[in-house]
Design a protein around this motif. Structure first.
Motif, mmCIF file in Angstrom:
data_model
loop_
_atom_site.group_PDB
_atom_site.id
_atom_site.type_symbol
_atom_site.label_atom_id
_atom_site.label_comp_id
_atom_site.label_asym_id
_atom_site.label_seq_id
_atom_site.Cartn_x
_atom_site.Cartn_y
_atom_site.Cartn_z
ATOM 1 N N PHE A 185 32.610 61.277 34.163
ATOM 2 C CA PHE A 185 32.323 60.932 35.347
ATOM 3 C C PHE A 185 31.422 61.713 36.232
ATOM 4 C CE2 PHE A 185 33.410 60.679 39.963
ATOM 5 C CZ PHE A 185 33.480 59.305 40.310
ATOM 6 N N ASP A 186 30.350 61.282 36.759
ATOM 7 C CA ASP A 186 29.425 61.964 37.438
ATOM 8 C C ASP A 186 29.726 61.776 38.902
ATOM 9 O OD1 ASP A 186 27.077 63.260 38.468
ATOM 10 O OD2 ASP A 186 25.571 61.847 37.430
ATOM 11 N N PRO A 187 30.029 62.964 39.697
ATOM 12 C CA PRO A 187 30.039 62.718 41.099
ATOM 13 C C PRO A 187 28.977 62.509 42.033
ATOM 14 C CG PRO A 187 31.397 64.699 40.192
ATOM 15 C CD PRO A 187 30.284 64.251 39.172
ATOM 16 N N ALA A 188 27.543 62.741 41.449
ATOM 17 C CA ALA A 188 26.311 62.633 42.247
ATOM 18 C C ALA A 188 26.045 61.139 42.192
ATOM 19 C CB ALA A 188 25.222 63.425 41.480
ATOM 20 N N THR A 189 26.568 60.358 41.137
ATOM 21 C CA THR A 189 26.194 58.986 41.120
ATOM 22 C C THR A 189 27.455 58.120 41.095
ATOM 23 O OG1 THR A 189 26.287 58.982 38.666
ATOM 24 C CG2 THR A 189 24.212 59.198 39.884
ATOM 25 N N LEU A 190 28.488 58.656 41.117
ATOM 26 C CA LEU A 190 29.904 57.839 41.110
ATOM 27 C C LEU A 190 29.886 56.873 39.950
ATOM 28 C CD1 LEU A 190 30.451 57.334 45.059
ATOM 29 C CD2 LEU A 190 31.245 59.269 43.659
ATOM 30 N N ARG A 191 29.598 57.335 38.796
ATOM 31 C CA ARG A 191 29.693 56.438 37.711
ATOM 32 C C ARG A 191 30.442 57.129 36.746
ATOM 33 N NH1 ARG A 191 26.222 51.839 37.724
ATOM 34 N NH2 ARG A 191 24.579 51.931 39.464
ATOM 35 N N ASN A 192 30.969 56.448 35.922
ATOM 36 C CA ASN A 192 32.115 56.735 34.610
ATOM 37 C C ASN A 192 31.350 55.960 33.385
ATOM 38 O OD1 ASN A 192 34.174 58.239 34.037
ATOM 39 N ND2 ASN A 192 35.306 56.519 33.325
ATOM 40 N N GLN A 193 30.495 56.975 32.771
ATOM 41 C CA GLN A 193 29.558 56.301 31.567
ATOM 42 C C GLN A 193 30.113 56.984 30.341
ATOM 43 O OE1 GLN A 193 27.587 54.008 32.086
ATOM 44 N NE2 GLN A 193 27.097 53.988 34.176
ATOM 45 N N PRO A 194 29.971 56.111 29.379
ATOM 46 C CA PRO A 194 30.322 56.738 27.967
ATOM 47 C C PRO A 194 29.304 57.566 27.392
ATOM 48 C CG PRO A 194 29.604 54.153 27.780
ATOM 49 C CD PRO A 194 29.720 54.762 29.127
ATOM 50 N N PRO A 209 39.733 60.892 33.953
ATOM 51 C CA PRO A 209 38.305 61.357 34.078
ATOM 52 C C PRO A 209 38.017 62.817 33.820
ATOM 53 C CG PRO A 209 39.670 61.332 36.278
ATOM 54 C CD PRO A 209 40.314 60.857 35.051
ATOM 55 N N VAL A 210 36.799 62.804 33.317
ATOM 56 C CA VAL A 210 36.251 64.114 32.621
ATOM 57 C C VAL A 210 35.051 64.410 33.659
ATOM 58 C CG1 VAL A 210 35.243 65.356 30.953
ATOM 59 C CG2 VAL A 210 37.324 63.732 30.432
ATOM 60 N N LEU A 211 34.849 65.590 34.269
ATOM 61 C CA LEU A 211 33.506 66.019 34.748
ATOM 62 C C LEU A 211 33.016 67.249 34.073
ATOM 63 C CD1 LEU A 211 34.905 66.883 38.550
ATOM 64 C CD2 LEU A 211 33.985 64.818 37.353
#
Length: 361
Positions: free
Chosen positions: A191-200, A165-167
């Motif tokens: 990975f976005d902690p605010a939405t808990l989504r891991n998106q390309p 994961p990358v923030l």
């Protein structure tokens, strides 16, 4: 027998007014001590950890100041700790209380993520998300264990990711590790902690440009364009991974500033509008829709957005190219339910559909 005679209204009315005013003043003092003073004290405590090497940024919305962020990189025994705090003052869903954000990311010596902690407090209580990367996961993927705490309740779930994961906090540092090559196009998953989504995310590295911020000499930085779910943002990142400036299509801009300038907030009344309302797409129409409930069919033409997502197709919504057609659900005929309906009824971190309180309704 009456021992006390009623007082005349000429006396009781002023006395009642005095009591009401005293009550209002007492409530105002209580609110100030409980919320405003406490918030200021918490803010001072959070910002006290940042030293002279911290990077301060002002946050602007359509040219007006709405907040600030501050970040720093602290060496640890086996890597680094990336710390970031922020304050934003803008109305969202009717709430105008300044929102507080805090992020701590723990990385190794190569800035690969090990664990993180993210909190968002819009003034009604914080939502805290803690995550840690399972070191025992296979080399082909990564396992992220997440704890979400809200209103005193904690929910734990495990996410299987295709890669480490990358923030956003360690993304620029990873780019600076030999990946800032002008003219290159790269594929990342953030990975976005605010939405808990891991998106390309598609990243285009441009050439060096001189970035001129207020009070600073021009600094050369790479122009980095990122495309995320159809939205394109632009950042300017130095060779060492410092973010000099960021711009988003919604009109949000972050600019590096000195500490005093960044914390100087003066939010005009016209900026204190609802963020969702201000960023809404307002269609150009030939006639007004005064009563939405009377609309039976609606066709929209939307340019500049990626509409290829299969989730946009539904029973009363159809997407053909850049055209969206909406049909009044009252005109739909009964039919068999979707086979994958249960998938959308499962509990999520911010939608606790399995909570006893919901089942009791």
């Amino acid at each position: 027998m009456t021992f006390f005679k009623p007082l005349p209204r000429s006396i009781t009315r002023p006395v009642s007014a005095v009591f009401v005013i005293a009550w209002i003043v007492s409530m105002a003092v209580l609110v100030k001590r409980s919320y405003i003073d406490a918030s200021a004290a918490n803010l001072a405590t959070d910002l006290a950890r940042y030293g002279s090497s911290a990077e301060w940024r002002g946050v602007y919305y359509r040219g007006e100041k709405i907040g600030f962020t501050v970040s720093q990189t602290v060496p640890s025994e086996d890597g680094f700790e990336l710390q970031e705090d922020g304050r934003l003052q803008m109305s969202l869903l009717g709430a105008t209380t300044p929102a507080a954000l805090h992020t701590t990311a723990r990385v190794d010596s190569n800035f690969a993520l090990r664990s993180f902690e993210f909190s968002l407090d819009p003034g009604t209580g914080p939502v805290v998300v803690r995550g840690r990367v399972d070191p025992s996961a296979s080399a082909s993927g990564a396992r992220l264990i997440i704890d979400i705490t809200s209103a005193g309740n904690t929910r734990t779930e495990t996410r299987q990711l295709s890669g480490p994961p990358v923030l956003s906090q360690n993304f620029s540092r990873l780019l600076a590790g030999g990946r800032l090559t002008a003219g290159s196009r790269q594929q990342w998953t953030i990975f976005d902690p605010a939405t808990l989504r891991n998106q390309p995310v598609t990243v285009d590295i441009g050439g060096r440009e001189l970035v001129r911020n207020t009070g600073e000499r021009p600094i050369p930085a790479f122009r980095v364009d990122m495309e995320y779910q159809g939205l394109r943002t632009t950042s300017w990142i130095t060779d060492t991974g410092d973010v000099m400036r960021e711009e988003s299509p919604l009109g949000l801009i972050t600019v590096r500033e000195d500490a005093d300038s960044a914390q100087r907030l003066s939010v005009p009344a016209r900026v204190q509008t609802d963020l969702l309302e201000a960023s809404a797409v307002v269609p150009i129409m030939r006639q007004r829709i005064d009563e939405p409930r009377d609309v039976r069919f609606l066709r929209l033409e939307l340019d500049g957005a990626d509409l290829s997502n299969a989730d946009l197709q539904g029973s009363n919504q159809a997407v053909r190219g850049s055209t969206i057609e909406l049909t009044d659900p009252q005109a739909l005929r009964p039919g068999p339910a979707d086979r994958d309906l249960d998938e959308y009824l499962k509990p999520e971190p911010f939608i606790e559909s399995d909570a006893p309180e919901i089942h009791a309704e």
